[in-house]
Design an enzyme around this catalytic site. Structure first.
Site, PDB file in Angstrom:
ATOM      1  CB  THR A  16       4.332   4.259 -10.212  1.00  0.00           C
ATOM      2  OG1 THR A  16       5.288   4.159  -9.150  1.00  0.00           O
ATOM      3  CG2 THR A  16       3.008   4.784  -9.661  1.00  0.00           C
ATOM      4  CE1 TYR A 153      12.774  -6.616   0.176  1.00  0.00           C
ATOM      5  CE2 TYR A 153      14.252  -8.506  -0.017  1.00  0.00           C
ATOM      6  CZ  TYR A 153      13.209  -7.740  -0.513  1.00  0.00           C
ATOM      7  OH  TYR A 153      12.596  -8.110  -1.685  1.00  0.00           O
TER       8      TYR A 153
END
Length: 263
Positions: A16, A153
């Site tokens: 998105t 991460y």
């Protein structure tokens, strides 16, 4: 150049905004039927409305958290026969190593790694029946240059490289290719907001903060700026296409030269 993607059914997880949205736009512009995904229906609807598919293409919305196994299964059940899978869904958060609790390690692995593992596992049977498919993991230069400010991460991005190569090995000799793409620091929505807030806190413009960032945090960058999501999307669109049939099991860098290696 015609990438020969007209009518191909593609799923881009987490699409998105940012890199995912740019990838969805690039695939739709090539005439693919693109499933746009995000957690909220509102965000998905806005993203779908913003995209303009080429003739033969289509933009389809699917709201749901694809780090959930049940949601992933529901998506593939609703849209069987996915031919191009782009595993873009991911989270990041700078945090000192000693402050990262077990729960964060688990959460990052679930979202950044297992979401792609599950989707690949669900999509592979149809790809094998068709003897054609594309699976692409959006990793990061942080996979090979683990950032001290977010070790958890970096760990997930390295894991993606291993998973992608392993899946590629498992489909050797077929028309299915599996690759990873390693972007460098990119001005996606999340990064732009984060860096903008840091710049404001330091009393700097975004441009001045960007210059300082590439002098200190990413001095190996050769372009000395944040990449645009569209620069990543161009590589992904090519890898998604039939034209990339000779490229598989690879970790392809679109990192602005951050990774200081000739190989």
């Amino acid at each position: 150049m015609d990438l020969k993607l007209t009518g191909k059914l593609a799923l881009v997880s987490g699409s998105t905004a940012g890199i995912g949205h740019a990838i969805a736009a690039a695939l739709a512009a090539e005439g693919a039927r693109v499933i746009v995904n995000g957690r909220s229906q509102e965000g998905v609807d806005a993203a779908v409305a913003s995209l303009r598919p080429a003739p033969g293409g289509e933009v389809i919305g699917f709201a749901g958290d694809l780090s959930s196994a049940a949601v992933a299964e529901a998506l593939v059940t609703r849209h069987p026969g996915i031919e191009v899978l782009v595993n873009n869904l991911g989270i990041f958060e700078p945090k000192p190593f000693e402050d990262i609790p077990d729960a964060d390690w688990t959460r990052f692995f679930e979202v950044n790694v297992l979401s792609g593992v599950r989707l690949a596992r669900l999509c592979l049977p149809a790809m094998k029946r068709a003897n054609w498919g594309r699976i692409i993991f959006i990793s990061s230069e942080s996979a090979v240059q683990i950032p001290a400010e977010m070790v958890h991460y970096g760990m997930t991005k390295t894991a993606q490289l291993a998973v992608a190569r392993g899946i590629a090995e498992s489909v050797a000799g077929t028309g299915i290719t599996v690759n990873s793409v390693l972007p460098g620091p990119t001005k996606s929505r999340g990064v732009g907001d984060f860096v903008g807030a840091l710049a404001q806190a330091d009393g700097k413009s975004f441009e001045d903060y960007e210059k300082d960032f590439f002098q200190t945090a990413r001095p190996t960058s050769l372009i000395k700026r944040f990449e645009a999501p569209e620069e990543i999307a161009s590589m992904v669109a090519y890898l998604a296409s039939p034209l990339s049939s000779g490229t598989t099991g690879a970790a392809l860098r679109v990192d602005g030269g951050c990774t200081k290696s000739a190989f």
